[in-house]
Design a protein around this motif. Sequence first.
Motif, PDB file in Angstrom:
ATOM      1  N   ALA A  47       0.835  -1.210   0.000  1.00 15.72           N
ATOM      2  CA  ALA A  47       0.000   0.000   0.000  1.00 15.72           C
ATOM      3  C   ALA A  47       0.864   1.253   0.000  1.00 15.72           C
ATOM      4  O   ALA A  47       0.574   2.223  -0.717  1.00 15.72           O
ATOM      5  N   CYS A  48       1.926   1.255   0.777  1.00 18.52           N
ATOM      6  CA  CYS A  48       2.815   2.421   0.849  1.00 18.52           C
ATOM      7  C   CYS A  48       3.563   2.637  -0.460  1.00 18.52           C
ATOM      8  O   CYS A  48       3.810   3.781  -0.859  1.00 18.52           O
ATOM      9  N   ALA A  49       3.923   1.571  -1.136  1.00 20.05           N
ATOM     10  CA  ALA A  49       4.600   1.697  -2.429  1.00 20.05           C
ATOM     11  C   ALA A  49       3.697   2.410  -3.418  1.00 20.05           C
ATOM     12  O   ALA A  49       4.153   3.232  -4.208  1.00 20.05           O
ATOM     13  N   GLY A  50       2.413   2.139  -3.352  1.00 16.18           N
ATOM     14  CA  GLY A  50       1.454   2.815  -4.229  1.00 16.18           C
ATOM     15  C   GLY A  50       1.338   4.290  -3.909  1.00 16.18           C
ATOM     16  O   GLY A  50       1.212   5.127  -4.791  1.00 16.18           O
ATOM     17  N   VAL A  51       1.414   4.649  -2.635  1.00 13.14           N
ATOM     18  CA  VAL A  51       1.334   6.046  -2.215  1.00 13.14           C
ATOM     19  C   VAL A  51       2.561   6.805  -2.694  1.00 13.14           C
ATOM     20  O   VAL A  51       2.451   7.891  -3.244  1.00 13.14           O
ATOM     21  N   VAL A  52       3.733   6.210  -2.521  1.00 10.10           N
ATOM     22  CA  VAL A  52       4.977   6.860  -2.959  1.00 10.10           C
ATOM     23  C   VAL A  52       4.947   7.077  -4.464  1.00 10.10           C
ATOM     24  O   VAL A  52       5.274   8.156  -4.953  1.00 10.10           O
ATOM     25  N   SER A  53       4.511   6.073  -5.218  1.00 10.34           N
ATOM     26  CA  SER A  53       4.439   6.192  -6.675  1.00 10.34           C
ATOM     27  C   SER A  53       3.476   7.315  -7.074  1.00 10.34           C
ATOM     28  O   SER A  53       3.748   8.075  -7.994  1.00 10.34           O
ATOM     29  N   ALA A  54       2.351   7.391  -6.403  1.00  9.87           N
ATOM     30  CA  ALA A  54       1.351   8.418  -6.722  1.00  9.87           C
ATOM     31  C   ALA A  54       1.888   9.815  -6.412  1.00  9.87           C
ATOM     32  O   ALA A  54       1.615  10.767  -7.127  1.00  9.87           O
ATOM     33  N   GLN A  55       2.665   9.940  -5.328  1.00  8.91           N
ATOM     34  CA  GLN A  55       3.215  11.239  -4.948  1.00  8.91           C
ATOM     35  C   GLN A  55       4.293  11.701  -5.920  1.00  8.91           C
ATOM     36  O   GLN A  55       4.459  12.881  -6.174  1.00  8.91           O
ATOM     37  N   GLN A  56       5.036  10.754  -6.468  1.00  4.59           N
ATOM     38  CA  GLN A  56       6.111  11.093  -7.389  1.00  4.59           C
ATOM     39  C   GLN A  56       5.574  11.534  -8.749  1.00  4.59           C
ATOM     40  O   GLN A  56       6.222  12.258  -9.466  1.00  4.59           O
ATOM     41  N   GLY A  57       4.401  11.069  -9.067  1.00  7.15           N
ATOM     42  CA  GLY A  57       3.786  11.417 -10.354  1.00  7.15           C
ATOM     43  C   GLY A  57       4.454  10.715 -11.509  1.00  7.15           C
ATOM     44  O   GLY A  57       5.377   9.943 -11.358  1.00  7.15           O
TER      45      GLY A  57
END
Length: 127
Positions: A115-125
């Motif tokens: 779940a956190c990997a998805g958040v980091v990816s989304a934040q990086q754009g």
Amino acid sequence: HFARRIAFNAMQAGEESYDPQYHTKEKAAEDAELIYKKGQGKFFGTDEKSIFKVLCASPPEHIQNISEAYADKYGYTLLKAMEKELSGNVRDATMFLVGMKIKPFETISHLIKKACAGVVSAQQGPR
């Protein structure tokens, strides 16, 4: 369809309490063989319903014993067998169910990491 079935079975509060008189090593070996025969040992298709019935009803101690019996007889753990035999959402749901019974902390840790990997990816754009 089958992912919903496993969720439905799990939510019906069908897990038995561990009883060492009933949940013996012999019972674990029988259940391991049943899971094999309904999955990898079946000539055509997988009988998910029969597998889910055993997995949902069995307490964690018994699932661990089933996994050990499965590994002794077929060469790999119950988790590995479910990973090989099932696919998609059904595999994910089954892996989660078995993981929560055998290795709850590792299972939750993996879920949080994913779940956190998805958040980091989304934040990086987009790159």
